[in-house]
Write an enzyme that holds these catalytic residues in place. Structure first.
Site, mmCIF file in Angstrom:
data_model
loop_
_atom_site.group_PDB
_atom_site.id
_atom_site.type_symbol
_atom_site.label_atom_id
_atom_site.label_comp_id
_atom_site.label_asym_id
_atom_site.label_seq_id
_atom_site.Cartn_x
_atom_site.Cartn_y
_atom_site.Cartn_z
ATOM 1 N N ALA A 108 -3.935 2.175 39.655
ATOM 2 C CA ALA A 108 -2.716 2.206 39.113
ATOM 3 C C ALA A 108 -2.787 3.117 37.804
ATOM 4 O O ALA A 108 -3.697 2.757 37.054
ATOM 5 C CB ALA A 108 -1.927 1.232 39.198
ATOM 6 N N GLY A 124 -5.517 -0.007 42.468
ATOM 7 C CA GLY A 124 -4.575 0.798 43.322
ATOM 8 C C GLY A 124 -5.214 1.744 44.225
ATOM 9 O O GLY A 124 -4.726 1.910 45.466
ATOM 10 N N GLU A 162 -6.748 -0.373 46.993
ATOM 11 C CA GLU A 162 -5.315 -0.844 47.785
ATOM 12 C C GLU A 162 -4.882 0.038 48.569
ATOM 13 O O GLU A 162 -4.418 -0.048 49.808
ATOM 14 C CB GLU A 162 -4.556 -1.397 46.637
ATOM 15 C CG GLU A 162 -5.020 -2.630 45.980
ATOM 16 C CD GLU A 162 -4.132 -3.330 44.892
ATOM 17 O OE1 GLU A 162 -3.745 -2.476 43.926
ATOM 18 O OE2 GLU A 162 -3.454 -4.278 44.970
ATOM 19 N N GLU A 215 -8.566 -5.684 38.263
ATOM 20 C CA GLU A 215 -7.569 -5.901 37.562
ATOM 21 C C GLU A 215 -7.518 -7.010 36.501
ATOM 22 O O GLU A 215 -6.920 -6.905 35.525
ATOM 23 C CB GLU A 215 -6.224 -6.141 38.295
ATOM 24 C CG GLU A 215 -5.469 -4.902 39.162
ATOM 25 C CD GLU A 215 -6.224 -4.577 40.307
ATOM 26 O OE1 GLU A 215 -7.427 -5.033 40.645
ATOM 27 O OE2 GLU A 215 -5.713 -3.591 40.871
HETATM 28 N N1 COA Z 1 -4.993 4.829 34.598
HETATM 29 C C1 COA Z 1 -4.773 5.875 33.721
HETATM 30 N N2 COA Z 1 -5.623 6.697 33.242
HETATM 31 C C2 COA Z 1 -6.741 6.575 33.996
HETATM 32 C C3 COA Z 1 -7.128 5.388 34.872
HETATM 33 C C4 COA Z 1 -6.285 4.634 35.087
HETATM 34 N N3 COA Z 1 -6.164 3.585 36.076
HETATM 35 N N4 COA Z 1 -8.553 5.603 35.110
HETATM 36 C C5 COA Z 1 -8.984 6.617 34.720
HETATM 37 N N5 COA Z 1 -7.936 7.116 33.676
HETATM 38 C C6 COA Z 1 -7.893 8.324 32.808
HETATM 39 C C7 COA Z 1 -8.893 8.203 31.491
HETATM 40 O O1 COA Z 1 -8.021 7.413 30.631
HETATM 41 C C8 COA Z 1 -9.201 9.532 31.103
HETATM 42 O O2 COA Z 1 -8.199 10.205 30.626
HETATM 43 P P1 COA Z 1 -8.122 10.867 29.296
HETATM 44 O O3 COA Z 1 -9.146 12.034 29.307
HETATM 45 O O4 COA Z 1 -6.697 11.481 28.847
HETATM 46 O O5 COA Z 1 -8.302 9.643 28.249
HETATM 47 C C9 COA Z 1 -9.532 9.981 32.521
HETATM 48 O O6 COA Z 1 -8.847 9.570 33.492
HETATM 49 C C10 COA Z 1 -11.333 10.076 32.614
HETATM 50 O O7 COA Z 1 -11.419 8.704 32.750
HETATM 51 P P2 COA Z 1 -12.723 8.234 31.715
HETATM 52 O O8 COA Z 1 -12.419 6.636 31.715
HETATM 53 O O9 COA Z 1 -12.922 9.037 30.817
HETATM 54 O O10 COA Z 1 -13.999 8.556 32.692
HETATM 55 P P3 COA Z 1 -15.353 7.428 32.936
HETATM 56 O O11 COA Z 1 -16.241 8.175 33.782
HETATM 57 O O12 COA Z 1 -15.777 7.255 31.496
HETATM 58 O O13 COA Z 1 -15.158 6.195 33.551
HETATM 59 C C11 COA Z 1 -13.835 4.511 35.009
HETATM 60 C C12 COA Z 1 -14.504 6.132 34.934
HETATM 61 C C13 COA Z 1 -13.227 4.853 36.586
HETATM 62 C C14 COA Z 1 -14.963 3.730 35.430
HETATM 63 C C15 COA Z 1 -12.856 4.331 34.001
HETATM 64 O O14 COA Z 1 -11.893 5.370 34.164
HETATM 65 C C16 COA Z 1 -12.120 3.049 34.318
HETATM 66 O O15 COA Z 1 -12.591 2.013 34.247
HETATM 67 N N6 COA Z 1 -10.599 3.190 34.996
HETATM 68 C C17 COA Z 1 -9.742 2.242 34.955
HETATM 69 C C18 COA Z 1 -10.237 1.401 35.972
HETATM 70 C C19 COA Z 1 -9.287 0.286 36.473
HETATM 71 O O16 COA Z 1 -8.994 -0.438 35.577
HETATM 72 N N7 COA Z 1 -8.356 0.525 37.437
HETATM 73 C C20 COA Z 1 -7.420 -0.535 37.935
HETATM 74 C C21 COA Z 1 -6.012 -0.304 37.196
HETATM 75 S S1 COA Z 1 -4.814 -1.412 37.675
#
Ligand code: COA
Length: 258
Positions: A66, A112, A115, A135
């Protein structure tokens, strides 16, 4: 309808629905959820569509969760509303769709994202995929059905471990857990999903919808899955599909379901 965050392509009775926000790792914001909801409903009523594949744009993510940027300042009431909106407008709709939905997990499927994949009727993953419900690292719990569907799919012990540890698993582990049915290379993933979908679209659409309802019934509170099966089984006998399927068998030919 024009969509900003998703793409829909239809060929050979199969729709491929792609979440298309690759620069945000296809994170599910409310607009994307609304567009997906709309697309699923319209594909369900499109007689040209008999199966749906859901995937993410780019090579990195199916959906990274999400959209955290959208909800990080929410209060309890807003959080509750967000969760209920997701359940009602998308995740339950996908699970209960009359047409089979296959999740093509092509990279990160987190929060999400996992999910949504779990709301699909079954899933394939590419070998680079990482799946998890992280989460609790954000101080929240899965809110789009994850606590329920993960336990249904992998068992309570594994679900507890994955959720409490925010454990991300590989595609191979997901295969062992029964969370995905097959693992392919990223290049082969959509073709593998389409190959399965092509088998499904040859079968009776009425019986397929019935089977989805009967299988789902066993996972619904207050509903007896065996009784649903009896009802659904009976309904099939009234259909043109049943006439065609049984006649084709007796005439030693392949059925042609319209
Ligand atoms: N919500 C909003 N933005 C997200 C996102 C999310 N769940 N997951 C990734 N993004 C965005 C990042 O903020 C970044 O945007 P920006 O360039 O504007 O800052 C872009 O996507 C790229 O992500 P980034 O984190 O730079 O890539 P990475 O390769 O370093 O890491 C992940 C990849 C998936 C490990 C990391 O993005 C992450 O941990 N995301 C969240 C996962 C999460 O907690 N999901 C559950 C949400 S309820």
């Amino acid at each position: 309808m024009e969509y900003n965050n998703i793409l829909v392509e239809i060929a050979e009775n199969i729709a491929v629905l792609t979440i298309n926000r690759p620069d945000q790792l296809n994170a599910l914001n409310t607009t994307t959820i609304a567009e997906l909801s709309n697309a699923f409903k319209s594909l369900e009523s499109d007689s040209n569509v008999r199966a749906i594949i859901v995937t993410g744009s780019g090579t990195k993510a199916f959906i990274a969760g999400a959209d955290i940027k959208e909800f990080y300042q929410f209060n309890s009431e807003q959080g509750k509303k967000l969760s209920a909106m997701g359940h009602g407008t998308l995740f339950n709709i996908v699970e209960n769709l009359r047409k089979p939905v296959i999740g093509a997990v092509n990279g990160f499927a987190l929060g999400g994202g996992l999910e949504l994949a779990m709301s699909c009727h079954f899933r394939l993953a590419s070998d680079n995929a990482k799946l998890g419900l992280p989460e609790v690292t954000l101080g929240v719990i899965p809110g789009y059905g994850g606590t329920q569907r993960l336990a249904q799919l992998v068992g309570k012990g594994r679900a507890m471990e994955m959720v409490l540890c925010a454990k991300m698993i590989t595609a191979e582990e997901a295969l062992t857990y029964g969370l995905v049915n097959y693992v392919t290379t990223q290049e082969d993933l959509l073709a593998a999903c389409k190959k399965i979908a092509l088998k499904i679209v040859k079968n009776s659409p009425f019986a397929i919808a019935s089977a989805i309802r009967a299988i789902n019934a066993g996972f619904k509170d207050g509903i007896n899955g065996y009784e649903t099966e009896i009802e659904e089984f009976g309904k099939c006998f009234e259909t043109e599909d049943f006439k065609e399927g049984t006649t084709a068998f007796l005439e030693k030919r392949k059925p042609n379901f319209n």
